[in-house]
Design a protein around this motif. Structure first.
Motif, PDB file in Angstrom:
ATOM      1  N   TYR A  30       0.803  -1.229   0.000  1.00 17.84           N
ATOM      2  CA  TYR A  30       0.000   0.000   0.000  1.00 17.84           C
ATOM      3  C   TYR A  30       0.842   1.287   0.000  1.00 17.84           C
ATOM      4  N   TYR A  31       2.120   1.194   0.308  1.00 20.84           N
ATOM      5  CA  TYR A  31       2.955   2.396   0.368  1.00 20.84           C
ATOM      6  C   TYR A  31       3.601   2.729  -0.981  1.00 20.84           C
ATOM      7  N   GLN A  32       3.290   1.938  -1.986  1.00 24.71           N
ATOM      8  CA  GLN A  32       3.828   2.252  -3.315  1.00 24.71           C
ATOM      9  C   GLN A  32       3.081   3.455  -3.891  1.00 24.71           C
ATOM     10  N   GLY A  65       7.698  -3.498  -3.258  1.00 21.02           N
ATOM     11  CA  GLY A  65       7.646  -3.237  -1.819  1.00 21.02           C
ATOM     12  C   GLY A  65       9.090  -3.028  -1.405  1.00 21.02           C
ATOM     13  N   VAL A  66       9.472  -3.564  -0.260  1.00 20.28           N
ATOM     14  CA  VAL A  66      10.875  -3.437   0.148  1.00 20.28           C
ATOM     15  C   VAL A  66      11.524  -4.825   0.240  1.00 20.28           C
ATOM     16  N   HIS A  67      12.841  -4.794   0.447  1.00 24.60           N
ATOM     17  CA  HIS A  67      13.659  -5.998   0.315  1.00 24.60           C
ATOM     18  C   HIS A  67      13.171  -7.146   1.201  1.00 24.60           C
ATOM     19  N   PHE A  68      12.843  -6.841   2.482  1.00 25.99           N
ATOM     20  CA  PHE A  68      12.466  -7.948   3.372  1.00 25.99           C
ATOM     21  C   PHE A  68      11.168  -8.613   2.888  1.00 25.99           C
ATOM     22  N   MET A  69      10.293  -7.858   2.226  1.00 30.08           N
ATOM     23  CA  MET A  69       9.040  -8.433   1.730  1.00 30.08           C
ATOM     24  C   MET A  69       9.327  -9.394   0.570  1.00 30.08           C
ATOM     25  N   GLY A  90      15.355  -0.840   1.063  1.00 24.55           N
ATOM     26  CA  GLY A  90      15.540  -1.519   2.350  1.00 24.55           C
ATOM     27  C   GLY A  90      14.460  -1.134   3.345  1.00 24.55           C
ATOM     28  N   CYS A  91      14.829  -1.130   4.625  1.00 21.03           N
ATOM     29  CA  CYS A  91      13.862  -0.783   5.678  1.00 21.03           C
ATOM     30  C   CYS A  91      14.679  -0.488   6.933  1.00 21.03           C
ATOM     31  N   SER A  92      14.391   0.640   7.570  1.00 22.26           N
ATOM     32  CA  SER A  92      15.192   1.014   8.749  1.00 22.26           C
ATOM     33  C   SER A  92      15.001   0.021   9.891  1.00 22.26           C
ATOM     34  N   LEU A  93      13.827  -0.577   9.971  1.00 19.93           N
ATOM     35  CA  LEU A  93      13.617  -1.572  11.025  1.00 19.93           C
ATOM     36  C   LEU A  93      14.482  -2.804  10.779  1.00 19.93           C
ATOM     37  N   ALA A  94      14.459  -3.278   9.533  1.00 21.87           N
ATOM     38  CA  ALA A  94      15.284  -4.449   9.207  1.00 21.87           C
ATOM     39  C   ALA A  94      16.765  -4.145   9.472  1.00 21.87           C
ATOM     40  N   THR A 176      13.348   1.338  15.237  1.00 21.68           N
ATOM     41  CA  THR A 176      12.163   2.141  14.881  1.00 21.68           C
ATOM     42  C   THR A 176      12.103   2.280  13.359  1.00 21.68           C
ATOM     43  N   CYS A 177      10.919   2.675  12.897  1.00 24.41           N
ATOM     44  CA  CYS A 177      10.740   2.981  11.478  1.00 24.41           C
ATOM     45  C   CYS A 177      11.002   4.469  11.282  1.00 24.41           C
ATOM     46  N   ILE A 178      11.857   4.807  10.336  1.00 24.05           N
ATOM     47  CA  ILE A 178      12.207   6.230  10.143  1.00 24.05           C
ATOM     48  C   ILE A 178      11.007   7.063   9.693  1.00 24.05           C
ATOM     49  N   VAL A 179       9.989   6.421   9.161  1.00 19.60           N
ATOM     50  CA  VAL A 179       8.793   7.160   8.739  1.00 19.60           C
ATOM     51  C   VAL A 179       7.876   7.389   9.949  1.00 19.60           C
ATOM     52  N   HIS A 180       7.545   6.313  10.637  1.00 24.66           N
ATOM     53  CA  HIS A 180       6.562   6.420  11.724  1.00 24.66           C
ATOM     54  C   HIS A 180       7.099   7.131  12.950  1.00 24.66           C
ATOM     55  N   GLU A 181       8.432   7.188  13.113  1.00 22.25           N
ATOM     56  CA  GLU A 181       8.953   7.907  14.277  1.00 22.25           C
ATOM     57  C   GLU A 181       8.986   9.415  14.032  1.00 22.25           C
ATOM     58  N   PRO A 204       0.687   0.845  14.263  1.00 28.08           N
ATOM     59  CA  PRO A 204       1.352   0.651  15.562  1.00 28.08           C
ATOM     60  C   PRO A 204       2.856   0.905  15.552  1.00 28.08           C
ATOM     61  N   GLU A 205       3.446   1.165  14.387  1.00 26.88           N
ATOM     62  CA  GLU A 205       4.861   1.564  14.366  1.00 26.88           C
ATOM     63  C   GLU A 205       5.049   3.009  14.835  1.00 26.88           C
ATOM     64  N   CYS A 206       3.944   3.766  15.011  1.00 29.17           N
ATOM     65  CA  CYS A 206       4.061   5.159  15.483  1.00 29.17           C
ATOM     66  C   CYS A 206       4.537   5.188  16.934  1.00 29.17           C
ATOM     67  N   PRO A 272      11.128   6.452   2.125  1.00 30.97           N
ATOM     68  CA  PRO A 272      12.076   6.662   1.030  1.00 30.97           C
ATOM     69  C   PRO A 272      12.488   5.369   0.345  1.00 30.97           C
ATOM     70  N   PHE A 273      12.353   4.253   1.070  1.00 28.39           N
ATOM     71  CA  PHE A 273      12.737   2.959   0.488  1.00 28.39           C
ATOM     72  C   PHE A 273      11.646   2.471  -0.472  1.00 28.39           C
ATOM     73  N   MET A 274      10.407   2.503   0.011  1.00 30.67           N
ATOM     74  CA  MET A 274       9.284   2.081  -0.849  1.00 30.67           C
ATOM     75  C   MET A 274       9.257   2.905  -2.128  1.00 30.67           C
ATOM     76  N   ARG A 275       9.558   4.199  -1.973  1.00 33.10           N
ATOM     77  CA  ARG A 275       9.404   5.103  -3.109  1.00 33.10           C
ATOM     78  C   ARG A 275      10.559   5.017  -4.108  1.00 33.10           C
TER      79      ARG A 275
HETATM   80 FE1  SF4 Z   1      10.421   0.015   6.825  1.00 35.42          FE
HETATM   81 FE2  SF4 Z   1       9.172   2.121   7.810  1.00 35.42          FE
HETATM   82 FE3  SF4 Z   1       9.461   1.926   5.204  1.00 35.42          FE
HETATM   83 FE4  SF4 Z   1       7.741   0.291   6.502  1.00 35.42          FE
HETATM   84  S1  SF4 Z   1       7.583   2.508   6.272  1.00 35.42           S
HETATM   85  S2  SF4 Z   1       9.237  -0.308   4.936  1.00 35.42           S
HETATM   86  S3  SF4 Z   1       8.862   0.001   8.436  1.00 35.42           S
HETATM   87  S4  SF4 Z   1      11.141   2.136   6.719  1.00 35.42           S
END
Ligand code: SF4
Ligand code: 13P
Length: 315
Positions: A30-32, A65-69, A90-94, A176-181, A204-206, A272-275
């Protein structure tokens, strides 16, 4: 080979033709960006996408999506070609929970069960007892044996939310997620003042200061179904604003206000990763069958075990 990239409508037509030729399925989170969501064969949250990847009979999975997906898709479907439009997605959480650091934690906490959020690498999954996503995390925690201490990794905000919701004490990995934080409490209060009837929906990542104002907390798909069925018509959306495209499609009369990040004039509420994924990169990935996600079989097999446990718990 013709190396020219077609433009606009021609690009969409070319992607369509390649998708058929390659017998490919396009999965998108959904973030694409909206154009990518609109061309996808399937759009969903992390759990829905994992299930779609497991169940597809397509020969090629193009994962927007992102790499972990995409890794999860490969773990579940080793015989398919899994393509990622941009390997740097990528993903800041990963990133916050490298496998060697988790291994060190496990060595010093041998009693702990490790419950890992799906936003982690395959190597980290391979060291975990069970995986969860934001849509099944409560169920997964409640299914854990009561006599074992738990480490929840890597999202400390989702972990703290689960402690509040389930009452289960857990050690939390400090990711943390760099977006939700980045969501701003001040901007949220400002939007609430200007739209007093608006309902606040939050992932819930907020951070807890944002979740404290939420009328509804849930995964991306849960937020979407809340805004579709709620008696309210205006919503403050505390997650990546890509989801608003589906909210508008599901309920066109609604008003969806993206919560801004703390930066004054930035798009820091966008991942920024999804985009990094674009239509051009999707076209090139289908044309060249690259970049392709590969994984060593030992890691894949070890990572499959906690994913299958999750699937069994949340079946
Ligand atoms: Fe990772 Fe946050 Fe991007 Fe989701 S929104 S993929 S948790 S950096
Ligand atoms: P969902 O599983 O809710 O789609 O969350 C994925 C994600 O990365 C949120 O930042």
């Amino acid at each position: 080979m013709n190396t020219t990239i077609p433009t606009c409508d021609a690009l969409l037509d070319a992607i369509d033709a390649l998708r058929r030729e390659r017998k490919a399925v396009i999965l998108a989170h959904y973030y694409q960006e909206p154009a990518i969501q609109d061309l996808a064969d399937f759009i969903g949250d992390s759990l829905q996408l994992a299930r779609a990847a497991r169940d597809t009979d397509a020969e090629v999975i193009l994962f927007c999506g992102v790499h972990f997906m995409a890794e999860t898709a490969k773990i579940l479907n080793p015989d398919r070609i899994v393509l990622v439009p941009d390997m740097k997605a990528g993903c800041s959480l990963a990133d916050s929970c490298p496998a060697d650091q988790l291994a060190a934690y496990k060595a010093s906490h041998p009693d702990h069960l490790v419950v890992s959020y799906i936003n982690c690498t395959a190597a980290t999954k391979a060291l975990s007892d069970v995986i969860c996503t934001s849509s099944n995390a409560v169920k997964v925690i409640e299914a854990m044996p009561k006599d074992r201490p738990i480490l929840f990794a890597p999202d400390r905000n989702l972990g703290a939310y689960l402690i509040r919701t389930t009452g289960r004490q857990m050690d939390l990995w400090p990711g943390t997620c760099i977006v939700h934080e980045t969501f701003s409490e001040r901007a949220l209060l400002d939007l609430k003042l200007r739209h007093p009837d608006a309902k606040v929906v939050a992932h819930p990542e907020c951070e807890p200061d944002i979740l404290a104002y939420a009328d509804f907390v849930g995964s991306t798909s849960a937020l979407l179904s809340y805004t579709r069925t709620s008696p309210a018509t205006t919503f403050i959306v505390a997650t990546e604003p890509g989801i608003i495209h589906q909210m508008e499609k599901a309920r066109p009369g609604g008003v969806y206000l993206p919560l801004p990040g703390t930066g004054e004039h930035c798009a820091c509420n966008e991942c920024p990763f999804m985009r990094l994924n674009t239509l051009e990169k999707i076209y090139l990935a289908l044309r060249d069958l690259q970049p392709r996600l590969e994984m060593d079989e030992a890691t894949r097999k070890a990572a499959l075990v906690p994913i299958e446990r999750m699937m069994a718990i949340s079946a």
